[in-house]
Motif scaffolding. Structure first.
Motif, PDB file in Angstrom:
ATOM      1  N   ALA A  18       1.930  -1.725   5.354  1.00  0.00           N
ATOM      2  CA  ALA A  18       2.581  -0.611   5.818  1.00  0.00           C
ATOM      3  C   ALA A  18       3.809  -0.818   6.123  1.00  0.00           C
ATOM      4  CB  ALA A  18       1.782  -0.039   7.246  1.00  0.00           C
ATOM      5  N   ILE A  19       4.463  -1.700   7.053  1.00  0.00           N
ATOM      6  CA  ILE A  19       5.532  -1.763   6.997  1.00  0.00           C
ATOM      7  C   ILE A  19       6.670  -2.004   5.622  1.00  0.00           C
ATOM      8  CG2 ILE A  19       7.564  -3.350   8.105  1.00  0.00           C
ATOM      9  CD1 ILE A  19       5.340  -3.857  10.355  1.00  0.00           C
ATOM     10  N   ALA A  20       5.906  -2.797   4.921  1.00  0.00           N
ATOM     11  CA  ALA A  20       6.557  -2.935   3.428  1.00  0.00           C
ATOM     12  C   ALA A  20       6.756  -1.773   2.549  1.00  0.00           C
ATOM     13  CB  ALA A  20       5.853  -3.940   2.666  1.00  0.00           C
ATOM     14  N   LEU A  21       5.616  -0.871   2.733  1.00  0.00           N
ATOM     15  CA  LEU A  21       5.783   0.374   2.202  1.00  0.00           C
ATOM     16  C   LEU A  21       6.727   1.139   2.994  1.00  0.00           C
ATOM     17  CD1 LEU A  21       1.827   0.963   1.747  1.00  0.00           C
ATOM     18  CD2 LEU A  21       3.306   0.849  -0.157  1.00  0.00           C
ATOM     19  N   ASP A  22       6.983   1.161   4.012  1.00  0.00           N
ATOM     20  CA  ASP A  22       7.911   2.151   4.735  1.00  0.00           C
ATOM     21  C   ASP A  22       9.326   1.404   4.206  1.00  0.00           C
ATOM     22  OD1 ASP A  22       6.074   3.827   6.104  1.00  0.00           O
ATOM     23  OD2 ASP A  22       6.296   2.716   7.768  1.00  0.00           O
ATOM     24  N   GLU A  23       9.502   0.353   4.168  1.00  0.00           N
ATOM     25  CA  GLU A  23      11.015  -0.169   3.618  1.00  0.00           C
ATOM     26  C   GLU A  23      11.074  -0.087   2.393  1.00  0.00           C
ATOM     27  OE1 GLU A  23      10.558  -4.294   5.383  1.00  0.00           O
ATOM     28  OE2 GLU A  23      10.937  -3.660   7.468  1.00  0.00           O
ATOM     29  N   ALA A  24      10.285   0.070   1.570  1.00  0.00           N
ATOM     30  CA  ALA A  24      10.371   0.490  -0.079  1.00  0.00           C
ATOM     31  C   ALA A  24      10.892   1.726  -0.355  1.00  0.00           C
ATOM     32  CB  ALA A  24       9.073   0.212  -0.603  1.00  0.00           C
ATOM     33  N   THR A  25      11.556   2.028  -1.396  1.00  0.00           N
ATOM     34  CA  THR A  25      11.777   3.271  -2.027  1.00  0.00           C
ATOM     35  C   THR A  25      10.727   3.900  -2.206  1.00  0.00           C
ATOM     36  OG1 THR A  25      12.042   2.701  -4.139  1.00  0.00           O
ATOM     37  CG2 THR A  25      14.016   2.311  -2.467  1.00  0.00           C
ATOM     38  N   MET A  26      10.875   5.187  -2.424  1.00  0.00           N
ATOM     39  CA  MET A  26       9.707   6.172  -2.746  1.00  0.00           C
ATOM     40  C   MET A  26       9.217   5.624  -4.059  1.00  0.00           C
ATOM     41  SD  MET A  26       7.700   8.644  -2.104  1.00  0.00           S
ATOM     42  CE  MET A  26       8.287   9.850  -0.859  1.00  0.00           C
ATOM     43  N   ASP A  27      10.032   5.278  -5.131  1.00  0.00           N
ATOM     44  CA  ASP A  27       9.724   4.686  -6.387  1.00  0.00           C
ATOM     45  C   ASP A  27       8.932   3.874  -6.542  1.00  0.00           C
ATOM     46  OD1 ASP A  27      10.896   7.217  -7.555  1.00  0.00           O
ATOM     47  OD2 ASP A  27      12.541   6.160  -7.942  1.00  0.00           O
ATOM     48  N   GLU A  28       9.237   2.837  -5.537  1.00  0.00           N
ATOM     49  CA  GLU A  28       8.505   1.322  -5.298  1.00  0.00           C
ATOM     50  C   GLU A  28       7.218   1.552  -4.801  1.00  0.00           C
ATOM     51  OE1 GLU A  28      12.301  -1.622  -4.957  1.00  0.00           O
ATOM     52  OE2 GLU A  28      11.802  -0.419  -2.867  1.00  0.00           O
ATOM     53  N   ARG A  29       6.767   2.559  -3.926  1.00  0.00           N
ATOM     54  CA  ARG A  29       5.631   2.721  -3.107  1.00  0.00           C
ATOM     55  C   ARG A  29       4.289   2.434  -4.073  1.00  0.00           C
ATOM     56  NH1 ARG A  29       8.360   6.775   0.755  1.00  0.00           N
ATOM     57  NH2 ARG A  29       9.759   4.982   1.923  1.00  0.00           N
ATOM     58  N   GLU A  30       4.332   3.340  -5.108  1.00  0.00           N
ATOM     59  CA  GLU A  30       3.266   3.298  -6.026  1.00  0.00           C
ATOM     60  C   GLU A  30       2.849   2.026  -6.537  1.00  0.00           C
ATOM     61  OE1 GLU A  30       1.836   4.836 -10.169  1.00  0.00           O
ATOM     62  OE2 GLU A  30       3.144   6.122  -9.427  1.00  0.00           O
ATOM     63  N   SER A  31       4.048   1.332  -6.935  1.00  0.00           N
ATOM     64  CA  SER A  31       3.808   0.093  -7.630  1.00  0.00           C
ATOM     65  C   SER A  31       3.211  -1.025  -6.403  1.00  0.00           C
ATOM     66  CB  SER A  31       5.228  -0.501  -8.025  1.00  0.00           C
ATOM     67  OG  SER A  31       5.167  -1.845  -8.403  1.00  0.00           O
ATOM     68  N   LEU A  32       3.575  -0.864  -5.388  1.00  0.00           N
ATOM     69  CA  LEU A  32       3.028  -1.786  -4.285  1.00  0.00           C
ATOM     70  C   LEU A  32       1.561  -1.451  -4.021  1.00  0.00           C
ATOM     71  CD1 LEU A  32       5.929  -1.824  -1.645  1.00  0.00           C
ATOM     72  CD2 LEU A  32       5.137  -3.653  -3.164  1.00  0.00           C
ATOM     73  N   VAL A  33       1.171  -0.262  -4.073  1.00  0.00           N
ATOM     74  CA  VAL A  33      -0.259   0.138  -3.918  1.00  0.00           C
ATOM     75  C   VAL A  33      -1.038  -0.263  -5.209  1.00  0.00           C
ATOM     76  CG1 VAL A  33      -1.973   2.139  -3.867  1.00  0.00           C
ATOM     77  CG2 VAL A  33       0.320   1.898  -2.319  1.00  0.00           C
ATOM     78  N   ARG A  34      -0.468   0.137  -6.347  1.00  0.00           N
ATOM     79  CA  ARG A  34      -1.178  -0.489  -7.654  1.00  0.00           C
ATOM     80  C   ARG A  34      -1.382  -1.954  -7.576  1.00  0.00           C
ATOM     81  NH1 ARG A  34      -2.263   2.206 -12.292  1.00  0.00           N
ATOM     82  NH2 ARG A  34      -0.972   3.983 -11.697  1.00  0.00           N
ATOM     83  N   SER A  35      -0.260  -2.748  -7.094  1.00  0.00           N
ATOM     84  CA  SER A  35      -0.265  -4.070  -7.215  1.00  0.00           C
ATOM     85  C   SER A  35      -1.377  -4.444  -6.278  1.00  0.00           C
ATOM     86  CB  SER A  35       0.934  -4.724  -6.945  1.00  0.00           C
ATOM     87  OG  SER A  35       1.033  -6.108  -6.704  1.00  0.00           O
ATOM     88  N   ALA A  36      -1.481  -4.058  -5.101  1.00  0.00           N
ATOM     89  CA  ALA A  36      -2.566  -4.482  -4.259  1.00  0.00           C
ATOM     90  C   ALA A  36      -4.128  -4.188  -4.620  1.00  0.00           C
ATOM     91  CB  ALA A  36      -2.504  -3.972  -2.853  1.00  0.00           C
ATOM     92  N   LEU A  37      -4.231  -3.358  -5.273  1.00  0.00           N
ATOM     93  CA  LEU A  37      -5.268  -2.843  -6.034  1.00  0.00           C
ATOM     94  C   LEU A  37      -5.731  -3.793  -7.185  1.00  0.00           C
ATOM     95  CD1 LEU A  37      -5.301   0.929  -5.619  1.00  0.00           C
ATOM     96  CD2 LEU A  37      -6.458  -0.601  -4.396  1.00  0.00           C
ATOM     97  N   THR A  38      -4.758  -4.112  -8.084  1.00  0.00           N
ATOM     98  CA  THR A  38      -4.685  -4.646  -9.264  1.00  0.00           C
ATOM     99  C   THR A  38      -5.265  -6.222  -8.920  1.00  0.00           C
ATOM    100  OG1 THR A  38      -3.420  -3.316 -10.393  1.00  0.00           O
ATOM    101  CG2 THR A  38      -3.713  -5.623 -11.358  1.00  0.00           C
ATOM    102  N   ARG A  39      -4.672  -6.734  -7.866  1.00  0.00           N
ATOM    103  CA  ARG A  39      -4.794  -8.071  -7.470  1.00  0.00           C
ATOM    104  C   ARG A  39      -6.430  -8.435  -7.079  1.00  0.00           C
ATOM    105  NH1 ARG A  39      -0.207  -7.770  -4.914  1.00  0.00           N
ATOM    106  NH2 ARG A  39      -1.039  -7.735  -2.904  1.00  0.00           N
ATOM    107  N   ALA A  40      -6.989  -7.272  -6.508  1.00  0.00           N
ATOM    108  CA  ALA A  40      -8.418  -7.374  -6.100  1.00  0.00           C
ATOM    109  C   ALA A  40      -9.239  -7.478  -7.301  1.00  0.00           C
ATOM    110  CB  ALA A  40      -8.615  -6.323  -4.961  1.00  0.00           C
TER     111      ALA A  40
END
Length: 145
Positions: A18-40
């Motif tokens: 959550a902290i990493a998402l808050d520190e990311a730009t709006m454009d980077e947030r979707e990529s972080l979420v997608r990456s977490a889902l894809t790894r699983a």
């Protein structure tokens, strides 16, 4: 991993996410979420606890944008707004949650040994059901002629 409750952000790894998402730009947030889902979803061996925890947290963020979804944890979840997620992220989240509860998953095994493991499974099942609602059973219809 420090875990204090069954919610998607009620552990150290998810709170850090959550902290990493808050520190990311709006454009980077979707990529972080997608990456977490894809790894699983791409795990071929046992799904590690950190990857599973992030998949549950990322799924909760997707669920928050669905009809019937609930906002994420205000205390430990991201405080910054999320971008509008594309529709395709819903099925990726469903696949990720399926991996989280399927064997072999370290996180599922840990929760199965915990006294409140059934509550955790209910949380994950609820997230999945919001993303992909189960089809209600049809009642038998009797036609009278």
């Amino acid at each position: 991993m420090g875990t204090w409750d069954v919610g998607p952000f009620d552990n150290d790894d998810a709170a850090d996410f959550a902290i990493a998402l808050d520190e990311a730009t709006m454009d980077e947030r979707e990529s972080l979420v997608r990456s977490a889902l894809t790894r699983a979803t791409r795990t071929t061996d046992c799904l590690s606890t950190p990857d599973a925890v992030l998949a549950v947290a990322a799924s909760a963020l997707v669920v928050a944008q669905c009809p019937g979804g609930e906002p994420t944890c205000p205390n430990y979840g991201p405080s910054e707004p999320m971008p509008e997620f594309p529709a395709g992220l819903k099925m990726l989240a469903v696949d990720a949650l399926d991996q989280v509860v399927a064997a072999p998953s370290e996180l599922a095994e840990l929760w199965d040994e915990a006294p409140n493991g059934s509550q955790w499974r209910q949380v994950v099942t609820h997230l999945r059901n919001v993303l992909d609602p189960p089809i209600p059973p049809q009642e038998d219809v009797l036609f009278v002629i």
